[in-house]
Design an enzyme around this catalytic site. Sequence first.
Site, PDB file in Angstrom:
ATOM      1  CD  GLU A  77      -1.880   2.244   1.706  1.00 34.83           C
ATOM      2  OE1 GLU A  77      -1.598   3.188   0.929  1.00 34.83           O
ATOM      3  OE2 GLU A  77      -1.955   2.363   2.930  1.00 34.83           O
TER       4      GLU A  77
ATOM      5  CB  CYS B  30      -1.243   6.818   1.359  1.00 34.12           C
ATOM      6  SG  CYS B  30      -2.427   5.781   2.234  1.00 34.12           S
TER       7      CYS B  30
END
Length: 495
Positions: free
Chosen positions: A256, A290
Amino acid sequence: MAVNVRDYIAENYGLFINGEFVKGSSDETIEVTNPATGETLSHITRAKDKDVDHAVKVAQEAFESWSLTSKSERAQMLRDIGDKLMAQKDKIAMIETLNNGKPIRETTAIDIPFAARHFHYFASVIETEEGTVNDIDKDTMSIVRHEPIGVVGAVVAWNFPMLLAAWKIAPAIAAGNTIVIQPSSSTPLSLLEVAKIFQEVLPKGVVNILTGKGSESGNAIFNHDGVDKLSFTGSTDVGYQVAEAAAKHLVPATLELGGKSANIILDDANLDLAVEGIQLGILFNQGEVCSAGSRLLVHEKIYDQLVPRLQEAFSNIKVGNPQDEATQMGSQTGKDQLDKIQSYIDAAKESDAQILAGGHRLTENGLDKGFFFEPTLIAVPDNHHKLAQEEIFGPVLTVIKVKDDQEAIDIANDSEYGLAGGVFSQNITRALNIAKAVRTGRIWINTYNQVPEGAPFGGYKKSGIGRETYKGALSNYQQVKNIYIDTSNALKGLY
């Protein structure tokens, strides 16, 4: 609100291996500080290759019995972990705030409760997981089993230390694996304190926590021959290294990584909802997310109406002491991150971008010892601008005017990343069509940055491989075994 640090955090922490805090192979330590004040919080052990080897061997030994533990027993232990996290929510939330710089209102309401919920969730997932049986014909049966992989090696980023750890630990141990996990060297304290919960609930060696530098012990975890599965949350640059290690050792990896997500505001949007959603997208966790909606694409018909509202909203955000429950934005997590943000502000000033709000470090009212930055809004002429293409990882929002839905889609997709995005519209058909056309792993409609369990999270393109936070994530930590049975007791006649 001033707190006594020693009521929450120990002066020193060892490595958590085989259910105990132990000394490392080296006497080297790393200082851990409060980014909001510069205060030293603790010292952690700097793990070396020898410590990684020790932790992996312990995890391998623990796997032999843990993998045979019944689903009901594992599920109960996961629930116990979640319950104990919630029982200690206020303490662990304060540790997260002290170590990370994020507001206490976020760690209390989001980071720790959502971490606890992930343990509860994956307890339910394994209890309801079923294999399959296929009767191929009257004499032939195919059974599909899901079995644990082995030892998981994981490293998590500094922006959501406890929550990201829960995203990996919960499904990994639910599936019957053991794990060696390393938090960021700058924000390890919440997970180290939660190790005491693992100590109470789990058999020794199921969860092992190392502390150290990512380039040293983190890299050693990913390159250890005894690790059967890799899991990483962090930058795309490091993600390449993890993928390379996985390929070298022929083991699966869940990654990720970074993002540069577009938040699209259509001309029929509810502007009250949009203004809140835009702030959720870029100011939550000081923009150190993110999936942050760091590119704002605004329909030209409402641009002149929306932008002044954002300027006012940004100027009214309370940035300050993270321990104050009224604080909406805390400190950036460190000097390196603050310097990175400032470099993009400098780039904006040297270009044809226009700073519409913010753009400065905050040092008044006792903030000079921390790394506080104003919510910042910057208009850029097009999506090719440096600030629209590169991940800043801070409370800096670039705004671009678009003429129609197709241009918004084209700009949203004009990125090397594909983690997330948002659409604000009162026409659900229109919003869904855009959501389907944008190449990202997650799209929010009329909200932003919601990350509950039960909804898959992960990215396209350079934003990663695999999905987390939903029942399908269990398969990241499982092998599929087929048992093929012939009951005919008849020769095939080939030999």
